[in-house]
Design an enzyme around this catalytic site. Structure first.
Site, mmCIF file in Angstrom:
data_model
loop_
_atom_site.group_PDB
_atom_site.id
_atom_site.type_symbol
_atom_site.label_atom_id
_atom_site.label_comp_id
_atom_site.label_asym_id
_atom_site.label_seq_id
_atom_site.Cartn_x
_atom_site.Cartn_y
_atom_site.Cartn_z
ATOM 1 N N SER A 25 0.832 -1.218 0.000
ATOM 2 C CA SER A 25 0.000 0.000 0.000
ATOM 3 C C SER A 25 0.860 1.259 0.000
ATOM 4 C CB SER A 25 -0.875 -0.030 1.261
ATOM 5 O OG SER A 25 -1.645 1.130 1.396
ATOM 6 N N ARG A 47 0.872 -7.694 6.278
ATOM 7 C CA ARG A 47 0.084 -8.695 7.016
ATOM 8 C C ARG A 47 -1.085 -9.239 6.204
ATOM 9 N NH1 ARG A 47 -1.183 -4.694 11.810
ATOM 10 N NH2 ARG A 47 -1.465 -3.478 9.908
ATOM 11 N N VAL A 72 3.741 -12.882 3.751
ATOM 12 C CA VAL A 72 2.808 -12.406 4.776
ATOM 13 C C VAL A 72 3.504 -12.452 6.122
ATOM 14 C CG1 VAL A 72 0.595 -12.845 5.925
ATOM 15 C CG2 VAL A 72 0.847 -13.304 3.475
ATOM 16 N N TYR A 162 2.972 8.762 17.504
ATOM 17 C CA TYR A 162 3.614 8.661 16.182
ATOM 18 C C TYR A 162 4.956 9.401 16.173
ATOM 19 C CZ TYR A 162 3.724 8.733 11.016
ATOM 20 O OH TYR A 162 4.063 8.575 9.695
ATOM 21 N N LYS A 166 8.640 7.844 15.505
ATOM 22 C CA LYS A 166 9.425 8.304 14.347
ATOM 23 C C LYS A 166 10.707 9.010 14.798
ATOM 24 C CE LYS A 166 6.805 6.850 10.869
ATOM 25 N NZ LYS A 166 7.256 5.810 9.928
#
Ligand SMILES: NC(=O)c1ccc[n+]([C@@H]2O[C@H](COP(=O)([O-])OP(=O)(O)OC[C@H]3O[C@@H](n4cnc5c(N)ncnc54)[C@H](OP(=O)(O)O)[C@@H]3O)[C@@H](O)[C@H]2O)c1
Length: 280
Positions: A25, A47, A72, A162, A166
């Site tokens: 994606s 996944r 996967v 987040y 990061k």
């Protein structure tokens, strides 16, 4: 042991093999397609098996000669990840760590589990992927590309989990490169500003108004422009890649004059700020 010089990076070349975590994606998929266009064979890892199959089909539709394999695995699960990457048909020249998740909200309402989940995927997932592939990357004199974020270089309203993950990833990457480059492995860091992707589509449904206003201080790049410039900077061997001239200027301004950058951010946030006592 002799300290060898920091070697120049090898160029991306046909016949090399890239493993792309989060390759089903968004940016991972966009980079994987561009690597396939340059003749690299690709292993996509994520996944969801159906999403991986659909991503592989998209790549082979636009690059019919592409060799695309899927694995996967959850990058946060070290044993599962190692098992998934154990029997690859070829060595590894490029590892792109793009797997990532986002949790946004007011610190006072976010559960600790959100902090742990984001850390497990965005930080430990990258660490796990590097551990699982490092012997092969050392053998090939390959490269590691860690996808962090501008949120790894500055604070952002609503991104306490987040940004924490990061920032950890940025510090980790900048330290790791001193250790691995003398051994022939290039370590590259990519810090994009916000771009349209399924991650941001989901964020848009729930994000706080303050987060929207703060993040959009930096104009969004389209994913194609972002992926094109990122691939060419990866190929050129740049160690820290901040895609987009406006993003580079704003990051530089924040470093040179943090008080000004923070004042601009505060003004934007104040324009939409809601009193915590009246938040639902
Ligand atoms: N979008 C932005 O504005 C933005 C800005 C700066 C940086 N970034 C960073 O860029 C990277 C890609 O973001 P994106 O917007 O392209 O996201 P995306 O479209 O949501 O794609 C995320 C990818 O990561 C995979 N993934 C998530 N958790 C995983 C796990 N535990 N194990 C394995 N794979 C996992 C997803 O597949 P499954 O769910 O099937 O596992 C998917 O392939 C992320 O690291 C993100 O933090 C994004």
């Amino acid at each position: 042991m002799k300290f060898t010089p920091f070697a120049r990076a090898r160029r991306l070349a046909a016949g090399q093999h890239a493993v792309v975590t989060g390759g089903s994606s968004g940016l991972g998929l966009a980079l994987a397609r561009r690597l396939a266009e340059r003749g690299l064979s690709i292993t996509l890892l994520a996944r969801n098996e159906a999403a991986l199959a659909s991503a592989a089909a998209q790549i082979t539709k636009s690059v019919p000669a592409a060799i695309v394999d899927c694995r996967v695995a959850d990058v946060a699960d070290r044993a599962g990840l190692e098992a998934a990457l154990e029997f690859l048909p070829r060595g590894i020249d490029v590892l792109v760590n793009s797997a990532g998740i986002l949790r946004e909200g007011y610190f006072e309402t976010l559960p600790d589990s959100d902090f742990r989940d984001v850390m497990e995927t965005n930080f430990f997932g990258t660490l796990n992927s590097i551990r699982a592939t490092l012997p092969q990357l050392k053998q090939s004199g390959g490269r590691i590309v860690n996808i962090a974020s501008v949120a790894g270089l500055t604070g952002v309203f609503g991104y306490t989990p987040y940004c924490a993950a990061k920032h950890a990833l940025v510090g980790f990457t900048e330290s790791l490169r001193f250790e691995l480059e003398p051994q022939g492995v290039r370590v590259q860091l990519v810090c994009p500003a916000e771009f349209d992707s399924p991650m941001v589509d989901a964020l848009d449904r729930t994000r706080t108004p303050e987060n929207r206003e703060h993040t959009l201080t930096i104009p969004k790049l389209g994913i194609d422009e972002l992926a094109d410039t990122t691939i060419s900077d990866i190929d050129a061997g740049h160690r820290t890649i901040i895609p987009g001239t406006k993003t580079q200027l704003l990051v530089a301004a924040q470093r040179i004059a943090p008080a000004l950058g923070n004042a601009i951010a505060r003004r934007r946030i104040e324009a939409v700020y809601t009193d915590p006592r009246s938040r639902s």
